[in-house]
Design a protein around this motif. Structure first.
Motif, PDB file in Angstrom:
ATOM      1  N   TRP A  81      55.702  19.285  38.860  1.00 51.71           N
ATOM      2  CA  TRP A  81      55.856  17.828  38.877  1.00 51.71           C
ATOM      3  C   TRP A  81      57.090  17.461  38.058  1.00 51.71           C
ATOM      4  CZ3 TRP A  81      52.539  13.727  40.655  1.00 51.71           C
ATOM      5  CH2 TRP A  81      51.445  14.180  41.397  1.00 51.71           C
ATOM      6  N   HIS A  98      46.289   8.770  32.373  1.00 54.23           N
ATOM      7  CA  HIS A  98      46.742   8.334  33.694  1.00 54.23           C
ATOM      8  C   HIS A  98      47.509   9.440  34.403  1.00 54.23           C
ATOM      9  CE1 HIS A  98      45.468   4.308  32.621  1.00 54.23           C
ATOM     10  NE2 HIS A  98      46.133   4.443  31.488  1.00 54.23           N
ATOM     11  N   ALA A 101      45.132  12.066  35.838  1.00 51.20           N
ATOM     12  CA  ALA A 101      44.496  11.569  37.068  1.00 51.20           C
ATOM     13  C   ALA A 101      45.471  11.626  38.233  1.00 51.20           C
ATOM     14  CB  ALA A 101      43.992  10.143  36.852  1.00 51.20           C
ATOM     15  N   ALA A 102      46.739  11.311  37.987  1.00 51.09           N
ATOM     16  CA  ALA A 102      47.749  11.320  39.051  1.00 51.09           C
ATOM     17  C   ALA A 102      47.973  12.725  39.599  1.00 51.09           C
ATOM     18  CB  ALA A 102      49.063  10.740  38.528  1.00 51.09           C
ATOM     19  N   ALA A 104      46.008  14.913  40.295  1.00 51.05           N
ATOM     20  CA  ALA A 104      44.990  15.284  41.278  1.00 51.05           C
ATOM     21  C   ALA A 104      45.290  14.716  42.667  1.00 51.05           C
ATOM     22  CB  ALA A 104      43.618  14.807  40.813  1.00 51.05           C
ATOM     23  N   THR A 105      46.175  13.730  42.748  1.00 51.62           N
ATOM     24  CA  THR A 105      46.499  13.086  44.022  1.00 51.62           C
ATOM     25  C   THR A 105      48.008  13.000  44.157  1.00 51.62           C
ATOM     26  OG1 THR A 105      44.498  11.747  43.775  1.00 51.62           O
ATOM     27  CG2 THR A 105      46.069  11.060  45.462  1.00 51.62           C
ATOM     28  N   PRO A 106      48.631  13.979  44.786  1.00 58.29           N
ATOM     29  CA  PRO A 106      50.096  13.978  44.895  1.00 58.29           C
ATOM     30  C   PRO A 106      50.640  12.709  45.557  1.00 58.29           C
ATOM     31  CG  PRO A 106      49.229  16.125  45.478  1.00 58.29           C
ATOM     32  CD  PRO A 106      48.043  15.206  45.342  1.00 58.29           C
ATOM     33  N   ALA A 107      51.523  12.037  44.839  1.00 51.93           N
ATOM     34  CA  ALA A 107      52.210  10.821  45.288  1.00 51.93           C
ATOM     35  C   ALA A 107      53.324  10.589  44.280  1.00 51.93           C
ATOM     36  CB  ALA A 107      51.238   9.633  45.335  1.00 51.93           C
ATOM     37  N   TYR A 109      54.540   8.071  41.380  1.00 55.02           N
ATOM     38  CA  TYR A 109      53.908   7.091  40.501  1.00 55.02           C
ATOM     39  C   TYR A 109      54.934   6.387  39.612  1.00 55.02           C
ATOM     40  CZ  TYR A 109      49.504   9.303  41.802  1.00 55.02           C
ATOM     41  OH  TYR A 109      48.438   9.792  42.508  1.00 55.02           O
ATOM     42  N   HIS A 176      54.744   6.333  49.669  1.00 54.42           N
ATOM     43  CA  HIS A 176      54.214   7.347  48.755  1.00 54.42           C
ATOM     44  C   HIS A 176      54.018   6.790  47.339  1.00 54.42           C
ATOM     45  CE1 HIS A 176      55.010  10.611  51.627  1.00 54.42           C
ATOM     46  NE2 HIS A 176      56.166  10.026  51.844  1.00 54.42           N
ATOM     47  N   ARG A 178      52.708   4.695  44.103  1.00 57.01           N
ATOM     48  CA  ARG A 178      51.458   4.189  43.533  1.00 57.01           C
ATOM     49  C   ARG A 178      51.679   3.842  42.067  1.00 57.01           C
ATOM     50  NH1 ARG A 178      46.684   8.225  45.701  1.00 57.01           N
ATOM     51  NH2 ARG A 178      47.234   8.092  47.893  1.00 57.01           N
TER      52      ARG A 178
END
Length: 195
Positions: A81, A98, A101-102, A104-107, A109, A176, A178
């Motif tokens: 990352w 935060h 948590a991010a 765990a969900t690739p996007a 941010y 993509h 968030r």
């Protein structure tokens, strides 16, 4: 398991802001999130490089220009990352919750911004930036950018050009983007300097 995040910070005569930015990252080191710190410098004539070296950063140098500096920094990154931060942007306490948590969900941010000191006008500008980001998913470079390396490559990364390099990348990341949930703070002067 190795820490996942490479933090990339472009600098140019950032001795006033860089220590605060780096101090805020200690939380990420303690949480086992930060794999490496890369300071990509555009020719500082102050103590920026000494501060970066004292913090254990990997220092990359080259011509000034945020796009090119970030591109050079990412080119040497080893993390899964990437977290791009400007030196005047300091992460608030609790940002690691935060970030974990991010992961765990690739996007891609972005963070909201707040103002360190100053009056009503800078706070109103920060609120406007945050509102625009939420409504249009168009954050600015001062809001940080945390994203997986494969997504960065997929959208073509930063262009090595003198202006709007961050805007172009963010446009390619539409769909993509968030909110991270964490807050970055900037000084009123930094808010004005970045437009």
């Amino acid at each position: 398991m190795r820490a996942p995040i490479s933090v990339v910070i472009p600098t140019l005569n950032a001795e006033q802001d860089l220590p605060g930015c780096l101090s805020a990252l200690i939380e990420g080191l303690e949480a086992g999130l930060i794999r490496e710190l890369i300071v990509t410098d555009g020719g500082s004539g102050d103590a920026t490089l000494a501060i970066a070296a004292a913090a254990g950063a990997r220092v990359v140098t080259g011509p000034a220009g945020v796009g090119g500096q970030l591109r050079r920094g990412v080119a040497v990154a080893e993390g899964d990352w990437l977290f791009m931060l400007l030196p005047e942007c300091w992460l608030g306490a609790g940002w690691t919750v935060h970030a974990e948590a991010a992961l765990a969900t690739p996007a891609a941010y972005w963070s909201s911004i707040g103002v360190r000191g100053g009056g009503l006008v800078p706070r109103m500008v920060a609120q406007w930036v945050n509102m625009r980001s939420r409504i249009s998913a168009r954050p600015s470079a001062r809001q940080g950018l945390l994203l997986p390396y494969p997504l960065y490559e997929t959208v073509g990364g930063y262009a090595d050009q003198p202006r709007v390099e961050d805007t172009q990348l963010l446009q390619r990341l539409r769909g993509h983007m968030r909110p991270l949930g964490a807050e970055l703070t900037v000084t009123p002067e930094a808010l004005r300097a970045r437009g």
